[in-house]
Design an enzyme around this catalytic site. Structure first.
Site, mmCIF file in Angstrom:
data_model
loop_
_atom_site.group_PDB
_atom_site.id
_atom_site.type_symbol
_atom_site.label_atom_id
_atom_site.label_comp_id
_atom_site.label_asym_id
_atom_site.label_seq_id
_atom_site.Cartn_x
_atom_site.Cartn_y
_atom_site.Cartn_z
ATOM 1 C CB SER A 1 -11.651 96.066 66.104
ATOM 2 O OG SER A 1 -11.051 97.810 65.764
HETATM 3 N N1 SAM Z 1 -8.652 100.610 62.811
HETATM 4 C C1 SAM Z 1 -7.550 100.741 63.868
HETATM 5 C C2 SAM Z 1 -6.100 99.428 64.072
HETATM 6 O O1 SAM Z 1 -6.826 98.965 63.259
HETATM 7 O O2 SAM Z 1 -6.178 99.997 65.365
HETATM 8 C C3 SAM Z 1 -8.273 100.921 65.441
HETATM 9 C C4 SAM Z 1 -9.297 102.180 65.406
HETATM 10 S S1 SAM Z 1 -9.345 102.021 66.727
HETATM 11 C C5 SAM Z 1 -11.022 101.472 67.600
HETATM 12 C C6 SAM Z 1 -10.033 103.989 66.399
HETATM 13 C C7 SAM Z 1 -9.348 105.037 65.654
HETATM 14 O O3 SAM Z 1 -10.152 106.216 65.377
HETATM 15 C C8 SAM Z 1 -8.300 105.764 67.316
HETATM 16 O O4 SAM Z 1 -7.300 105.760 66.480
HETATM 17 C C9 SAM Z 1 -9.075 107.668 67.640
HETATM 18 O O5 SAM Z 1 -8.211 108.756 67.232
HETATM 19 C C10 SAM Z 1 -9.464 107.895 65.481
HETATM 20 N N2 SAM Z 1 -10.410 108.035 65.340
HETATM 21 C C11 SAM Z 1 -11.185 109.067 65.725
HETATM 22 N N3 SAM Z 1 -12.380 110.417 65.184
HETATM 23 C C12 SAM Z 1 -11.504 110.464 63.977
HETATM 24 C C13 SAM Z 1 -11.200 111.316 63.639
HETATM 25 N N4 SAM Z 1 -12.027 112.085 62.767
HETATM 26 N N5 SAM Z 1 -10.302 111.523 62.133
HETATM 27 C C14 SAM Z 1 -9.783 110.326 61.364
HETATM 28 N N6 SAM Z 1 -9.229 109.267 63.419
HETATM 29 C C15 SAM Z 1 -9.728 109.061 63.819
#
Ligand code: SAM
Length: 220
Positions: A67
């Site tokens: 992000s």
């Molecule tokens: N917090 C992260 C960082 O600091 O890099 C960025 C998050 S990114 C915008 C969203 C993340 O949520 C992705 O890595 C995606 O794979 C994960 N994601 C999506 N659905 C998910 C789920 N049901 N459980 C766990 N992770 C999930």
């Protein structure tokens, strides 16, 4: 990395905090300090290295992003964290947000569904040492029942609503911050759980990748 490079990334990071974050109104010194310390350039792929401190989200592979720094700061401030606070994060991604929470002194639990990202974040956080952080591979929409309740929950992927298990695993009096909306546009909401009530206020418009709800369970 040589001394010159380290000095350069230190300077870029301080610039990022002053120009992108403090100037936009984030005032929590604990958050500002954490973001001054966590080496964001270590959390982006090599191809993105020169953009690590830019004012935007960046691709980290698998169609997901790390992000924008301001969004990380704004959501961390909204969560009101500090030493001794137990935080569950959904969507470890690069591990950067977890590192910022850890640097704020929180006890962090973070779940990621993509094995390669989970493994990479695990290795990096171990190497950098950003505090007390436990990672898990699996579907975060189910929460982490064995470690619940949590004082805070931070969802870093977008959903039309907050999954019921996350509401249930939030401690009474706890805060949950999440981008809520459709795949294109969401608003960051801050929910407060007080007994049976789960009220929210709307903070800012954002755009996150979607929260994917997996069928079947592969967490470990
Ligand atoms: N917090 C992260 C960082 O600091 O890099 C960025 C998050 S990114 C915008 C969203 C993340 O949520 C992705 O890595 C995606 O794979 C994960 N994601 C999506 N659905 C998910 C789920 N049901 N459980 C766990 N992770 C999930």
């Amino acid at each position: 990395m040589g001394t010159y490079s380290r000095r350069r990334t230190d300077r870029q990071r301080l610039d990022m905090v002053e120009k992108q974050i403090r100037r936009r109104g984030v005032a929590d010194e604990r958050v500002l300090q954490a973001m001054s310390l966590v080496p964001r350039h270590r959390f982006v792929p090599k191809a993105q290295f020169s953009a690590a401190y830019a004012d935007c989200a960046l691709p980290i592979g698998h169609g997901v992003t790390i992000s924008q720094p301001y969004v990380v700061a704004m959501m961390t401030e909204a969560l009101s964290v500090g030493p001794g606070i137990r935080v569950l994060e959904i969507g470890t991604g690069s591990g950067y947000q977890a590192a910022v929470l850890g640097a704020c002194g929180a006890e962090v639990f973070s779940i990621e569904r993509i094995p390669e990202l989970h493994r990479r974040a695990d290795r990096l956080l171990e190497e950098i040492g950003c505090g007390d952080i436990a990672l898990r591979l699996g579907d975060g929409s189910r929460g982490w029942p064995e470690r619940a309740p949590f004082d805070r929950i931070l969802v870093t992927a977008a959903a039309p609503d907050v999954p019921a298990p996350l509401r249930e695993q939030l401690a009474d009096g706890g805060l949950l911050v999440a981008p809520v909306g459709d795949d294109w546009l969401q608003t960051v909401r801050r929910y407060r759980k007080m007994g049976a009530s789960f009220e929210y206020e709307e903070l800012e418009g954002v755009r996150f990748v979607p929260l994917i709800v997996d069928s079947g369970e592969g967490s470990g």
